[in-house]
Design a protein around this motif. Structure first.
Motif, short mmCIF file in Angstrom:
data_model
loop_
_atom_site.label_atom_id
_atom_site.label_comp_id
_atom_site.label_asym_id
_atom_site.label_seq_id
_atom_site.Cartn_x
_atom_site.Cartn_y
_atom_site.Cartn_z
N ASP A 114 0.82 -1.20 0.00
CA ASP A 114 0.00 0.00 0.00
C ASP A 114 0.86 1.26 0.00
O ASP A 114 0.51 2.25 -0.62
CB ASP A 114 -0.90 0.01 1.23
CG ASP A 114 -2.05 -0.96 1.07
OD1 ASP A 114 -2.28 -1.38 -0.08
OD2 ASP A 114 -2.69 -1.28 2.06
N TYR A 142 -0.04 8.45 -2.29
CA TYR A 142 0.12 9.79 -2.89
C TYR A 142 1.27 9.81 -3.90
O TYR A 142 2.24 10.55 -3.72
CB TYR A 142 0.37 10.84 -1.82
CG TYR A 142 -0.82 11.10 -0.97
CD1 TYR A 142 -1.93 11.76 -1.48
CD2 TYR A 142 -0.86 10.67 0.35
CE1 TYR A 142 -3.03 12.00 -0.69
CE2 TYR A 142 -1.98 10.91 1.14
CZ TYR A 142 -3.05 11.58 0.61
OH TYR A 142 -4.15 11.81 1.39
N GLY A 188 -5.99 1.45 4.04
CA GLY A 188 -6.57 2.73 4.40
C GLY A 188 -5.88 3.35 5.60
O GLY A 188 -5.84 4.56 5.75
N GLU A 238 -3.27 5.70 4.75
CA GLU A 238 -3.68 7.01 4.27
C GLU A 238 -4.10 7.92 5.42
O GLU A 238 -4.21 9.13 5.23
CB GLU A 238 -4.83 6.86 3.28
CG GLU A 238 -4.38 6.11 2.06
CD GLU A 238 -5.28 6.30 0.87
OE1 GLU A 238 -6.06 7.26 0.87
OE2 GLU A 238 -5.19 5.50 -0.05
N ARG A 241 -15.53 4.40 2.39
CA ARG A 241 -14.28 5.01 1.94
C ARG A 241 -14.11 6.40 2.54
O ARG A 241 -13.02 6.77 2.96
CB ARG A 241 -14.31 5.10 0.41
CG ARG A 241 -13.01 5.53 -0.15
CD ARG A 241 -12.98 5.33 -1.64
NE ARG A 241 -13.21 6.59 -2.32
CZ ARG A 241 -13.04 6.72 -3.62
NH1 ARG A 241 -12.66 5.71 -4.35
NH2 ARG A 241 -13.26 7.87 -4.19
N TRP A 242 -15.18 7.14 2.58
CA TRP A 242 -15.07 8.50 3.10
C TRP A 242 -14.64 8.48 4.55
O TRP A 242 -13.77 9.24 4.97
CB TRP A 242 -16.41 9.22 3.00
CG TRP A 242 -16.82 9.54 1.61
CD1 TRP A 242 -16.14 9.22 0.47
CD2 TRP A 242 -17.98 10.23 1.20
NE1 TRP A 242 -16.82 9.67 -0.61
CE2 TRP A 242 -17.96 10.30 -0.20
CE3 TRP A 242 -19.06 10.81 1.88
CZ2 TRP A 242 -18.96 10.91 -0.93
CZ3 TRP A 242 -20.05 11.42 1.15
CH2 TRP A 242 -20.01 11.48 -0.24
N VAL A 264 -10.88 6.80 5.68
CA VAL A 264 -9.68 7.61 5.52
C VAL A 264 -9.99 9.08 5.74
O VAL A 264 -9.21 9.94 5.39
CB VAL A 264 -9.04 7.40 4.13
CG1 VAL A 264 -8.58 5.98 3.99
CG2 VAL A 264 -10.00 7.74 3.03
N ARG A 304 -9.43 10.33 0.29
CA ARG A 304 -9.46 9.97 -1.11
C ARG A 304 -10.19 11.00 -1.96
O ARG A 304 -10.04 11.04 -3.16
CB ARG A 304 -10.16 8.60 -1.27
CG ARG A 304 -9.28 7.43 -0.98
CD ARG A 304 -8.18 7.38 -2.00
NE ARG A 304 -7.24 6.32 -1.69
CZ ARG A 304 -7.18 5.19 -2.36
NH1 ARG A 304 -8.01 4.93 -3.31
NH2 ARG A 304 -6.25 4.31 -2.05
N GLU A 305 -11.01 11.80 -1.34
CA GLU A 305 -11.87 12.69 -2.12
C GLU A 305 -11.19 14.04 -2.38
O GLU A 305 -11.53 14.72 -3.33
CB GLU A 305 -13.19 12.93 -1.40
CG GLU A 305 -13.80 11.71 -0.77
CD GLU A 305 -13.96 10.56 -1.74
OE1 GLU A 305 -14.37 10.80 -2.86
OE2 GLU A 305 -13.62 9.43 -1.35
N ASN A 347 -16.41 9.45 -7.55
CA ASN A 347 -15.48 10.29 -8.32
C ASN A 347 -15.79 11.73 -8.00
O ASN A 347 -16.37 12.46 -8.79
CB ASN A 347 -15.66 10.05 -9.82
CG ASN A 347 -15.31 8.63 -10.18
OD1 ASN A 347 -14.39 8.05 -9.62
ND2 ASN A 347 -16.06 8.06 -11.10
N LYS A 382 -12.53 17.38 -8.29
CA LYS A 382 -11.35 17.82 -7.56
C LYS A 382 -11.38 19.30 -7.22
O LYS A 382 -10.88 19.72 -6.19
CB LYS A 382 -10.09 17.52 -8.40
CG LYS A 382 -9.73 16.05 -8.42
CD LYS A 382 -9.25 15.56 -7.07
CE LYS A 382 -9.14 14.05 -7.05
NZ LYS A 382 -9.20 13.49 -5.73
#
Lengths: 228, 831
Positions: free
Chosen positions: B111, B116, B151, B154, B334-335, B338, B342-343, B414, B417
């Motif tokens: 990982d 990054y 995770g 991260e 996921r939110w 981490v 990730r977002e 997705n 950004k």
């Protein structure tokens, strides 16, 4: 830190049906980084089994091996050690330390692994190690009948190698450990330096002599001229 | 040099803790995470002592847990070599542990190499990677019950990054106040007499000389008097990084050497939550937390808390997501795990975490009080949920436009950004208050409590959500439908505007069609024209179409039912007339083929109407409401059509063949079209918000079946006579075929539209199906246009010019059908 498994003389299926079950349960994939095998496997299935333990497998040819493409000798570098591999039936007298040391010097290796005698041996010799892992299946040999199955695991770490010997005696696995440290040989350095020094001084002396001779000659000439 | 002196003494109680180390993020985080004392009265000395303690702890842990099998343990070699050898099966042996660590190490390393990769070179440097690996390894060894989960790295990386960034900051400040930081201790202690120094920092150097562990009192007084000259931030930095303060080198709060120690402590604090409510480690564990009322894993509970908050804030979005069957944990996993790492980009993430950590983690609810969600009981947990909801709200419009769970999740996962991070945080802050309130109030008032329970039950017992759309679990507010209308109308201009960009190919085709129409009247069939003209015509067509649409929409809105029923008839007439006209026009131009073509085109015109009716049977049959009368009539007509098929000779066969070809061609085209239609969802699918997926699927599949049937039926006709393929006529036939498709589609839709109208206007179900029909018609249009595009590729050489004209004819007629389709679909959508 590298773990190197050394074994040989399995003679499957001629003299032994398989590796001892205790050995098989100990030898699990994932731990060993290199396997070196002195030869006499003798069939391809054993080769495949050893490959399954560790993909990096080096085999030399024994006199009973079916596969004919194995080399007679092989050298490989592991960490800071050079390891030589040979079955050993070519070296007579069989298992003789001096003969093996000769091969060790020939191959220019730190660790020489040979087989054929079916008897575990490990010598520290001339700043190197000579190891015979014995027969992994305990197969009889032309020299001896009562053979304990044995193999060797070398833990090579920097300038240090620890040889673990696994021997099956009366159904129990006995483990022994031999420490060995490689020394950077200081006398080799002096050997390189000393001839240089001597030649330099010789050369220097030589030129000095020539110079003296020239000076004397010139002086003599001058003197003779003055006389004339 | 230094800013205006500040008279406040060093341990300044008036300063709020937030502001204390405002430019030292790592120190602030360490205070927030409970590693350093948080009370504002804690002096720098205290901070240093605590820091040193934590570092000592880590060092001893590292010594204890990181195993080197070559080092004999505690000097006494374990004699039992039978157990401690590399092949030992004993898991407790040194080697056994070593191999287990190596396994873990490999997992972590996998990982870390992907951590990054583009953002920061520091995190990818070998030394840093080794450090991260050690920290993670130690943490996992320390907490074997959690182990390593993807995770965790991260979560750790930003912490390390912050420590590193603060060191950079420190070196900058050191450069700025060079005099102050210069380590003159050794030089000066022997020659105090010539301690002249040109600057006003004499006292500081003096302080340096005096600094010793023994003279604490002296030191503090001197510090206060001299360091007042510095601005407070720089002073803090100075004190934190002074190697001669309390605990010496070990107490240097900002130290390159102890990044690893500090990062471990922060990571541990984050994962364990420092005895607070939100412990990140829980989010990684699959078993329910101790004392949890729901018996669900913490991460699931947290995500349901998120939905709970969403249902309060934006019930329409919540119900939409629930109906699509989008479980919160699909994306919240996921939110939350981490913490949005990730977002957002790393820089944005740090801002979010600043805010996040600044909220206390302790529970703000009494122990005996009942609450729904554990995560919402602490301000920090509430902020996490609020942040997630604000992200959801940011995506609101595009989420509402989705009709599948997959496309919805695609958008959720997705995250764009370029987001104004401050706005998100601002919103989250307001939501957080709401979240905290709701959690408490729901426990106090039994009514709302029940409602919440219902929400949970709905989330979990009915994961599909669409199973009970009619049951009034949700008393939808009246404003909801109004809102839907508003969104719909807002989306309308959006659709128009976007069509120009995304579907420009379509407009080009329209322009071409128009041009061909012109060129025929001028009898100048040149295939290439300057692009500028094309553009002009395109835009004009576009505008005209839009005007038309809007006018029609207004009309339809006013007149409603009767008007709607009239339109298809007109369209039909117009269409067939145009076909015949075109055929007539073709007569003089093509003397050679005129007979055959005339016949075929006649046949086509007839057939267009007939099979149009015919196909309407199919479409009405597939639509849930079929009318018996229509069915009978149409079946008669379809038999007529089939008769005409049989009665005609070669031409028909060829036509059938071409049809077959084109239908076959259609199939591959259709798929990309449908997929593309899903990608253009935000513009086109706004109307479909409330429609259940299953209902949506049915008409679609029915349509496809119909396509297949058409293709197969015509294919059967030419099985025996495969061989003579007329290349010249292929585009013509193909276009006529398209006519058939277009008109039939319009007819079918009109019929069903009328049917739907008759049935019940108010019923929402019917509305849903009507919308679906409009939708499928839109897709129909896209299919036809795709066929156009295919056709455009074929002709080009001189001999095919005539075909071009024929194609143009077909295209014009198809275009009329298209226009009608558009109108009708818009009407439907309006409804």
């Amino acid at each position: 830190m590298v773990l190197v498994l050394a074994l040989g003389d399995l003679h499957i299926p001629h003299r032994a049906p398989d590796l001892p079950a205790k050995f098989k349960s100990m030898l699990v994939p994932g731990k060993i980084q290199h396997t070196i095998c002195t030869g006499n496997l003798c069939i391809k299935e054993v080769h495949d089994y050893l490959k399954s333990l560790c993909p990096d497998l080096h085999v030399t040819r024994g006199e009973y091996d079916e596969e004919s493409h194995y080399p007679e000798t092989e050298t490989l570098t592991i960490g800071q050690f050079k390891v030589g591999l040979c079955h050993g039936h070519q070296i007579i007298p069989w298992g003789d330390l001096d003969s093996l040391a000769m091969l060790q010097r020939q191959l220019d290796v730190d660790i020489l692994v040979t087989g054929h005698t079916h008897q575990f041996k490990a010598y520290k010799h001339e700043g190197g190690v000579v190891v015979n892992p014995g027969s992994a299946t305990g197969a009889y040999s032309s020299i001896t009948y009562d053979v304990n199955p044995s193999f060797v695991l070398m833990d090579i770490d920097g300038l240090r190698v620890v040889v673990y010997v696994y021997e099956l005696i009366d159904g129990e696995v006995k483990v022994d450990k031999i420490d060995f440290k490689k020394t950077t040989t200081p006398h080799a350095l002096t050997k390189i330096l000393s001839p240089n020094n001597s030649s330099e001084s010789e050369y220097f002396g030589h030129t000095f002599g020539v110079l003296c001779f020239l000076i004397i000659a010139v002086e003599w000439c001058l003197a003779s001229e003055q006389q004339s | 040099m230094s800013p205006a002196p500040i008279g406040a003494p060093l341990p300044e109680p008036s300063l709020p803790p937030r502001k204390r180390f405002s430019d030292l993020r790592s120190v602030r985080w360490r205070i927030d995470l409970g590693i350093l004392p948080s009370s504002p009265s804690a002096s720098i000395e205290d901070l240093r002592r605590v820091t040193a303690d934590s570092r000592r702890r880590y060092a001893s842990l590292r010594r204890r847990l990181l195993i080197d099998p070559h080092l004999p343990k505690d000097g006494s070699r374990s004699p039992d070599i039978a157990m401690d050898n590399p092949l030992s099966q004993n898991p407790d042996s040194t080697w056994g542990r070593f191999f287990r660590n190596a396994e873990l190490d490999r997992m972590v390393n996998q990982d870390l190499t992907r951590l990054y990769p583009e953002d920061d070179s520091y995190l990818q440097s070998p030394s840093c990677q080794a450090m991260l690996r050690r920290i993670l390894l130690l943490w996992c060894l320390r907490r074997p019950e959690y182990g390593y989960r993807q995770g965790m790295h991260e979560l750790l990386a930003p912490l390390v990054y912050v420590l590193h960034a603060d060191l950079d900051h420190l070196s900058q400040v050191q450069k700025l106040y060079e005099n102050c930081f210069k380590d003159e201790f050794d030089g000066i202690s022997f020659s105090e007499s010539d301690l002249v120094s040109n600057s006003g920092f004499t006292k500081i150097t003096n302080w340096d000389t005096v600094t010793d562990k023994d003279s604490d009192f002296h030191e503090s007084t001197l510090t206060v008097s001299s360091l007042d000259d510095l601005d407070p931030n720089a002073r803090d930095i100075f004190l934190l990084s002074d190697a001669y303060g309390a605990e010496g080198e070990l107490g240097v709060v900002l130290s390159e050497r102890f990044i690893e120690h500090d990062a471990y402590c922060m990571f541990d604090g984050l994962m364990n939550g420092a005895h607070g409510v939100v412990a990140m480690a829980d989010f990684f564990s699959p078993s329910p937390a101790i004392g949890s009322s729901t018996g669900l894993p913490p991460i699931i509970e947290a995500s349901s808390a998120l939905y709970h908050l969403l249902s309060i804030v934006d019930s329409s979005l919540h119900s939409h997501l629930v109906e699509l069957g989008v479980e919160p944990q699909y994306f919240a996993l996921r939110w939350l795990r981490v913490l949005f790492g990730r977002e957002f980009s790393l820089d944005d993430l740090l801002v979010i975490w600043d805010e996040l950590f600044s909220f206390p983690n302790g529970t703000c609810i009494d122990n005996d009080a009942e609450y729904n969600f554990k995560i919402l009981s602490s301000p920090r947990g509430a902020f996490i949920a609020a942040m997630a909801v604000s992200v959801l709200l940011h995506l609101r419009s595009s989420l509402l436009a989705t009709e599948h769970a997959t496309s919805c999740l695609q958008r959720l996962l997705n995250f764009p950004k370029n987001v104004d991070i401050n706005k998100l945080i601002e919103k989250a802050r307001s939501l957080q208050v709401l979240a905290l309130d709701s959690n408490v109030s729901s426990s106090s008032s039994p009514r709302s409590f029940n409602r919440n329970k219902l929400v949970i039950g709905r989330d979990y017992s009915l994961p599909t959500g669409s199973a009970s759309p009619k049951t009034p679990l949700y008393p939808l507010p009246d404003s909801y439908w109004e809102e839907k209308w508003r969104v719909l109308h807002k989306a309308e201009p959006l659709l128009k505007g976007n069509n120009d960009h995304t579907v420009s190919g379509r407009t080009i085709k329209k322009a071409l069609v128009q041009r061909f129409g012109l060129s025929r009247t001028e009898s100048d069939p040149s295939p290439t024209k300057p692009g500028s003209e094309k553009k002009v015509s395109r835009s004009s067509v576009r505008r005209r179409l839009l005007d038309d649409l809007s006018r029609d929409m207004n009309l339809e809105a006013d007149h409603g039912k009767s008007e709607c029923e009239e339109v298809p008839g007109i369209a039909n007439n117009k269409e067939s007339v145009s076909v015949e006209e075109d055929a007539a026009q073709d007569f003089p131009e093509e003397p050679a083929d005129k007979n055959t073509i005339g016949r075929t085109s006649d046949c086509m015109a007839e057939e267009a109407c007939l099979s149009g009716e015919n196909s309407s049977v199919f479409s009405t049959a597939t639509s849930p409401h079929s009318m018996g009368n229509d069915h009978d009539n149409d079946s008669e007509k379809s038999s007529v059509t089939s008769n005409s098929f049989v009665g005609d000779n070669d031409e028909e066969m060829i036509h059938g063949e071409e049809c077959c070809n084109h239908c076959d061609d259609n199939q591959p085209v259709q798929d990309p079209e449908t997929t593309s239609s899903t990608t253009i969802k935000p513009e086109t699918d706004v109307s479909l918000k409330q429609v259940a997926v299953s209902r949506e699927q049915r008409p679609l599949s029915g349509k496809f079946q119909w396509f297949w049937k058409f293709g197969r039926g015509s294919g059967e006709g030419n099985v025996e006579k495969g061989g003579h393929e007329d290349l010249q006529r292929s585009p013509a036939a193909g276009n006529v075929n398209k006519d058939v498709l277009g008109s039939s589609a319009s007819d079918g839709c009109c019929n069903s539209c009328g049917v739907g109208k008759k049935k019940d206007l108010g019923e929402k179900k019917v509305m849903g199906t009507l919308k679906n029909l409009g939708q499928s018609m839109l897709e129909n249009i896209q299919v036809i246009e795709a066929v156009f595009q295919q056709d455009r590729g074929q002709p080009g050489s001189q001999e095919n010019l005539t075909n071009n004209i024929l194609g143009g004819k077909g295209q014009v007629t198809a275009m009329t059908a298209l226009k009608e389709l558009r109108k009708i679909s818009n009407i439907l959508c309006e409804m």
